[in-house]
Design an enzyme around this catalytic site. Structure first.
Site, PDB file in Angstrom:
ATOM      1  N   TRP A   1       0.804  -1.226   0.000  1.00 35.77           N
ATOM      2  CA  TRP A   1       0.000   0.000   0.000  1.00 35.77           C
ATOM      3  C   TRP A   1       0.830   1.264   0.000  1.00 35.77           C
ATOM      4  O   TRP A   1       0.507   2.229  -0.691  1.00 35.77           O
ATOM      5  CB  TRP A   1      -1.014  -0.016   1.144  1.00 35.77           C
ATOM      6  CG  TRP A   1      -2.110  -0.999   0.859  1.00 35.77           C
ATOM      7  CD1 TRP A   1      -2.362  -2.166   1.521  1.00 35.77           C
ATOM      8  CD2 TRP A   1      -3.063  -0.941  -0.226  1.00 35.77           C
ATOM      9  NE1 TRP A   1      -3.411  -2.827   0.919  1.00 35.77           N
ATOM     10  CE2 TRP A   1      -3.864  -2.102  -0.140  1.00 35.77           C
ATOM     11  CE3 TRP A   1      -3.308  -0.031  -1.241  1.00 35.77           C
ATOM     12  CZ2 TRP A   1      -4.898  -2.369  -1.036  1.00 35.77           C
ATOM     13  CZ3 TRP A   1      -4.344  -0.288  -2.141  1.00 35.77           C
ATOM     14  CH2 TRP A   1      -5.122  -1.444  -2.034  1.00 35.77           C
TER      15      TRP A   1
ATOM     16  N   LYS B   1     -11.904  -2.022   6.508  1.00 39.91           N
ATOM     17  CA  LYS B   1     -11.014  -3.018   7.100  1.00 39.91           C
ATOM     18  C   LYS B   1     -11.430  -3.268   8.547  1.00 39.91           C
ATOM     19  O   LYS B   1     -11.988  -4.280   8.881  1.00 39.91           O
ATOM     20  CB  LYS B   1      -9.550  -2.561   7.028  1.00 39.91           C
ATOM     21  CG  LYS B   1      -9.084  -2.147   5.635  1.00 39.91           C
ATOM     22  CD  LYS B   1      -8.863  -3.331   4.717  1.00 39.91           C
ATOM     23  CE  LYS B   1      -8.715  -2.983   3.247  1.00 39.91           C
ATOM     24  NZ  LYS B   1      -7.711  -2.039   2.876  1.00 39.91           N
TER      25      LYS B   1
ATOM     26  N   ASP C   1      -1.487   6.376   6.974  1.00 37.53           N
ATOM     27  CA  ASP C   1      -2.557   5.506   6.479  1.00 37.53           C
ATOM     28  C   ASP C   1      -2.759   4.410   7.528  1.00 37.53           C
ATOM     29  O   ASP C   1      -1.916   3.542   7.715  1.00 37.53           O
ATOM     30  CB  ASP C   1      -2.148   4.901   5.128  1.00 37.53           C
ATOM     31  CG  ASP C   1      -3.188   3.940   4.567  1.00 37.53           C
ATOM     32  OD1 ASP C   1      -4.143   3.588   5.282  1.00 37.53           O
ATOM     33  OD2 ASP C   1      -3.024   3.528   3.398  1.00 37.53           O
TER      34      ASP C   1
HETATM   35  C1  LIG Z   1      -7.127  -1.490   1.608  1.00 35.54           C
HETATM   36  C2  LIG Z   1      -6.080  -0.471   1.839  1.00 35.54           C
HETATM   37  C3  LIG Z   1      -5.975   0.672   1.028  1.00 35.54           C
HETATM   38  C4  LIG Z   1      -6.885   0.926  -0.141  1.00 35.54           C
HETATM   39  O1  LIG Z   1      -8.131   1.264   0.315  1.00 35.54           O
HETATM   40  P1  LIG Z   1      -9.323   1.731  -0.648  1.00 35.54           P
HETATM   41  O2  LIG Z   1     -10.350   2.158   0.335  1.00 35.54           O
HETATM   42  O3  LIG Z   1      -9.713   0.540  -1.466  1.00 35.54           O
HETATM   43  O4  LIG Z   1      -8.828   2.836  -1.497  1.00 35.54           O
HETATM   44  C5  LIG Z   1      -4.988   1.588   1.331  1.00 35.54           C
HETATM   45  N1  LIG Z   1      -4.155   1.405   2.365  1.00 35.54           N
HETATM   46  C6  LIG Z   1      -4.221   0.323   3.156  1.00 35.54           C
HETATM   47  C7  LIG Z   1      -3.261   0.163   4.287  1.00 35.54           C
HETATM   48  C8  LIG Z   1      -5.190  -0.659   2.921  1.00 35.54           C
HETATM   49  O5  LIG Z   1      -5.261  -1.743   3.715  1.00 35.54           O
END
Ligand SMILES: *Cc1c(COP(=O)(O)O)cnc(C)c1O
Length: 367
Positions: free
Chosen positions: A103, A202, A178
């Protein structure tokens, strides 16, 4: 009787049964209104109150200081890769970007688009460790004058997590984190961050809502030239109602926040999450090499546990057979193969124990 279903999906992921059951009960008639949350105006008093309480409960759970703003946006975590640059790198020459797995590598590749700032690779966990360990924070190559430092605290695909929450000195640029796949899994000190963002699908709720927590002073950097829909200030100036927010995902997220409070909050979650992860990693490590996890022990994720038998055919068989036992969605990420058990807040210890019982039985048959 059918065995219970345990959902190990990495995202959109498991939700607490009690949350789904409340949503079911309120599906046609929310709180005596006579209609569904899905079909009410986002500007109605009823929905404004849902949004208000979702924010307040999130603030309580994460102990968010008053000088931080909270938004529920759309576009997923992926949209934040660019929004943070558009809004906070304006007038800066450099952004520091820490790459530690799938990511953060994608973020790194996207952040420079529509920006004049140099996206500087501050650490490269691929080159250093082939993504089996994390570059320590004191090795990050950071410039004091950078707009901010971007990193991913839990790498959902590679199964890596900064176990100690990174913190930079006061004279350092703000940390932009993030936190998609670990937010609310443990206590954090929000003041250590400039910005925290997380896609809800998540560890919180359904896809469609993205939580963004922003230190107020950073909003001075948002230029009026940024179109309103990508401009944090525009969203904040209109109380998160610049345009239609993802009303239903926000409502479900709010139910999850209340569920977390009823469980004893994030400190309690951390205790359970630590136990779940420890139990599962021990099962892998005690399998005599039948199951393998190559991540350095100090960087193993407590949320996404990856493992493999080292044999593609056996891995496939594991994925197929586990499914028939009610252990769902254990296949690893498309580029990784193997297995991945995502054991977010809503996964119970019983779920992890059921997985381990199956792993042991599978090994007896094929080991
Ligand atoms: C799943 C994920 C993303 C992408 O998320 P979207 O909502 O599909 O854009 C980005 N960063 C991390 C750490 C993730 O687990």
């Amino acid at each position: 009787m059918l065995p219970p279903i345990y959902n190990f999906s990495a995202g959109p992921a498991i939700l607490p049964d009690s949350v789904l059951s409340t949503a079911q009960n309120e599906m046609f008639d929310y709180n005596g209104t006579g209609f569904s949350v899905m079909t009410m105006s986002h500007r109605s008093e009823v929905f404004m109150s849902i949004l208000y309480h979702a924010e307040q409960d999130l603030r309580q759970l994460l102990n968010i200081p008053d000088n931080y703003k909270v938004l529920f946006l759309q576009g997923g975590a992926s949209a934040q890769f660019n929004m943070v640059v558009m809004n906070f790198a304006n007038g800066f020459k450099r952004v520091d970007s820490v790459v530690t797995g799938n990511w953060s590598a994608i973020a790194h590749s996207q952040m420079g688009k529509l920006s004049d700032a140099e996206i500087h690779l501050a650490a490269d966990g691929g080159k250093l460790f082939n993504y089996t360990n994390l570059p320590p924070v004191n090795s990050w190559d950071i410039d004091k004058n950078s707009a901010f430092v971007h990193f991913v605290i839990n790498e959902t695909v590679h199964g890596l997590q900064y176990r100690e929450v990174p913190k930079l000195g006061d004279d350092m640029p703000p940390l932009v984190c993030d936190m998609s796949s670990e937010i609310l899994s443990r206590p954090i000190n929000v003041s250590d961050f400039g910005v925290i963002y997380a896609g809800a699908q998540k560890n919180i709720g359904p896809s469609g809502a993205t939580i963004v927590i922003i230190r107020e002073d950073l909003l001075d950097r948002c230029s009026d030239r940024i179109p309103d829909v990508w401009n944090y200030k525009s969203h904040i100036n209109r109380q998160g109602m610049y345009n239609t927010p993802a009303t239903y995902p926000i409502y479900i997220s709010g139910l999850v926040f209340r569920w977390l409070q009823s469980q004893g909050g994030v400190a309690h979650m951390e205790t359970i999450n630590t136990l779940k992860a420890k139990t599962l990693y021990e099962a892998i490590d005690n399998s005599g090499g039948f199951y393998i996890n190559n991540v350095h022990p100090g960087a193993r994720s407590k949320m996404n546990v990856i493992f493999t038998t080292g044999d593609k055919r056996l891995d496939e068989l594991f994925a197929q057979e586990s499914t028939t036992r009610g252990l769902q969605l254990l296949r690893g990420y498309k580029t990784m193969g193997g297995m991945r058990a995502s054991i977010y807040n809503a996964m119970t210890l019983q779920g992890v124990e059921a997985l381990i019982a199956f792993m042991e039985e599978f090994q007896r048959r094929y080991g």
